[in-house]
Design an enzyme around this catalytic site. Structure first.
Site, PDB file in Angstrom:
ATOM      1  CD  GLN A  95      -1.118  -0.488   3.698  1.00 57.99           C
ATOM      2  OE1 GLN A  95      -1.306   0.332   4.594  1.00 57.99           O
ATOM      3  NE2 GLN A  95      -1.700  -1.686   3.677  1.00 57.99           N
ATOM      4  CG  HIS A  97      -0.579   5.676   3.773  1.00 62.43           C
ATOM      5  ND1 HIS A  97      -1.699   4.881   3.716  1.00 62.43           N
ATOM      6  CD2 HIS A  97       0.279   5.050   4.621  1.00 62.43           C
ATOM      7  CE1 HIS A  97      -1.531   3.829   4.490  1.00 62.43           C
ATOM      8  NE2 HIS A  97      -0.344   3.908   5.054  1.00 62.43           N
ATOM      9  CD  GLU A 115       1.936   4.221   7.962  1.00 64.44           C
ATOM     10  OE1 GLU A 115       0.765   4.443   8.338  1.00 64.44           O
ATOM     11  OE2 GLU A 115       2.251   3.232   7.275  1.00 64.44           O
ATOM     12  CG  HIS A 172       3.999   1.141   3.747  1.00 62.92           C
ATOM     13  ND1 HIS A 172       3.551   2.283   3.115  1.00 62.92           N
ATOM     14  CD2 HIS A 172       3.043   0.829   4.666  1.00 62.92           C
ATOM     15  CE1 HIS A 172       2.386   2.649   3.646  1.00 62.92           C
ATOM     16  NE2 HIS A 172       2.056   1.779   4.587  1.00 62.92           N
ATOM     17  NE  ARG A 192      -6.912  -3.224   1.088  1.00 66.69           N
ATOM     18  CZ  ARG A 192      -8.218  -2.996   1.090  1.00 66.69           C
ATOM     19  NH1 ARG A 192      -8.863  -2.875  -0.058  1.00 66.69           N
ATOM     20  NH2 ARG A 192      -8.872  -2.890   2.215  1.00 66.69           N
TER      21      ARG A 192
END
Length: 315
Positions: A95, A97, A115, A172, A192
């Site tokens: 995936q 982001h 993150e 990642h 995804r």
């Protein structure tokens, strides 16, 4: 009177989840496919509830809006951080982001999602997917379309105690047998790229988001620079993992009685090993493995006594 705010986590079923959140932390999980503990969350998809003091029973998002003084009267409309514990009992989907700019336009004003991960535990010889090998967008698209995942995806070996900073745009995936504390922007947006052709409990393939993923992926991949530094203080070792525009993350390893004083920042604390006691103005708060709390702005000095490890963050 200012005091630490203890939080009740929210749990999420995931296709890749297991029982580690119960086995390792003693949480009452909803089922044996529990993948995520939203430990400190003000996100509308799973806000934490304050468990103690005058704000008991209030959700964190409501507290943020109604009592901004606890957080230093911030300018942000929403609580900016989200702390999770993830049980990757199976491989997560590959995936990526978006950043703040893309998410604001394409995800109804949602924050982007940078993150970071602290590896609490993992199986022997564990690895994860972190980045890709494509040199151009054209090569990336070709490898995705042809399903050349072994050539495209970078795998990195991991060990307990490792830390990874994962900026938005980074391809990642956590892999099987990994228990992770994640500090992230308060976002629930994931694109995804590949899901191993898995089917959910209804026999359906899960949705992919290839068009958006291709738009937001950083190409070529760039490893984020993150060099931990350790400062030894009286009865506590403080490791600084990252200090970024989105969050700063530390590990406190307490052995004995240690003093802390933070007047200008509110802190997010999560106990990942051991146990101890936090004392503030003669009030004691039990710190057990799996305890999560917020220390408000202006609380002054407090002490932690015991033998425990905490992951600490602030915006």
């Amino acid at each position: 009177m200012l005091q630490p705010l203890l939080l009740k986590p929210v749990f999420k079923e995931r296709i890749w989840g297991g029982t580690a959140l119960k086995d390792e932390f003693g949480y009452e999980i909803p089922n044996e496919k529990t993948g995520e503990c939203w430990a400190i969350s003000a996100h509308p998809n799973g806000p934490s509830v304050i468990e103690n003091g005058p704000y008991a029973g209030i959700t964190l998002d409501k507290l943020w809006k109604e009592h901004p003084e606890l957080f230093g009267n911030p300018t942000e409309e929403v609580f900016p951080l989200l702390t999770k514990i993830l049980d990757a009992n199976m491989d997560l989907s590959v995936q990526v982001h978006p950043d703040d700019t893309y998410a604001k336009v394409h995800e109804n004003g949602e924050l982007g999602k940078t993150e970071c991960w602290y590896i609490i535990d993992c199986k022997e010889d564990a690895d994860m997917i972190f980045g890709h090998n494509a040199g151009s967008k054209e090569e990336f698209i070709q490898q995705v379309n042809e399903g050349n995942w072994n050539e495209l995806l970078r795998r990195v070996k991991i060990m307990p105690g490792d830390f990874f900073y994962v900026p938005s745009g980074t391809i990642h995936a956590l892999c099987e047998g990994t228990l992770v504390l994640e500090t992230q922007q308060s976002s629930d947006t994931t694109y995804r790229v590949y899901d191993y052709d898995r089917r959910d409990d209804k026999g359906e393939l899960r949705d992919l988001h290839l068009e958006k993923a291709i738009e937001v992926t950083t190409i070529p991949h760039r490893d984020a620079e993150s060099t931990p530094s350790v400062v030894q203080q009286e009865n506590v070792d403080v490791t600084t993992f990252v200090q970024s525009e989105f969050f700063s993350v530390y590990k406190w390893e307490v052995s004995g009685k240690a003093a802390f004083s933070f007047n200008e920042k509110y802190l997010l604390l999560s106990v990942i090993h051991g146990e101890g006691t936090l004392t503030h103005q003669d009030e004691n708060y039990a710190l057990e493995k799996g305890t999560h709390l917020i220390v408000p702005v202006g609380i002054g000095e407090f002490h932690i006594e015991g033998n425990c490890q905490l992951i600490v963050s602030h915006a």
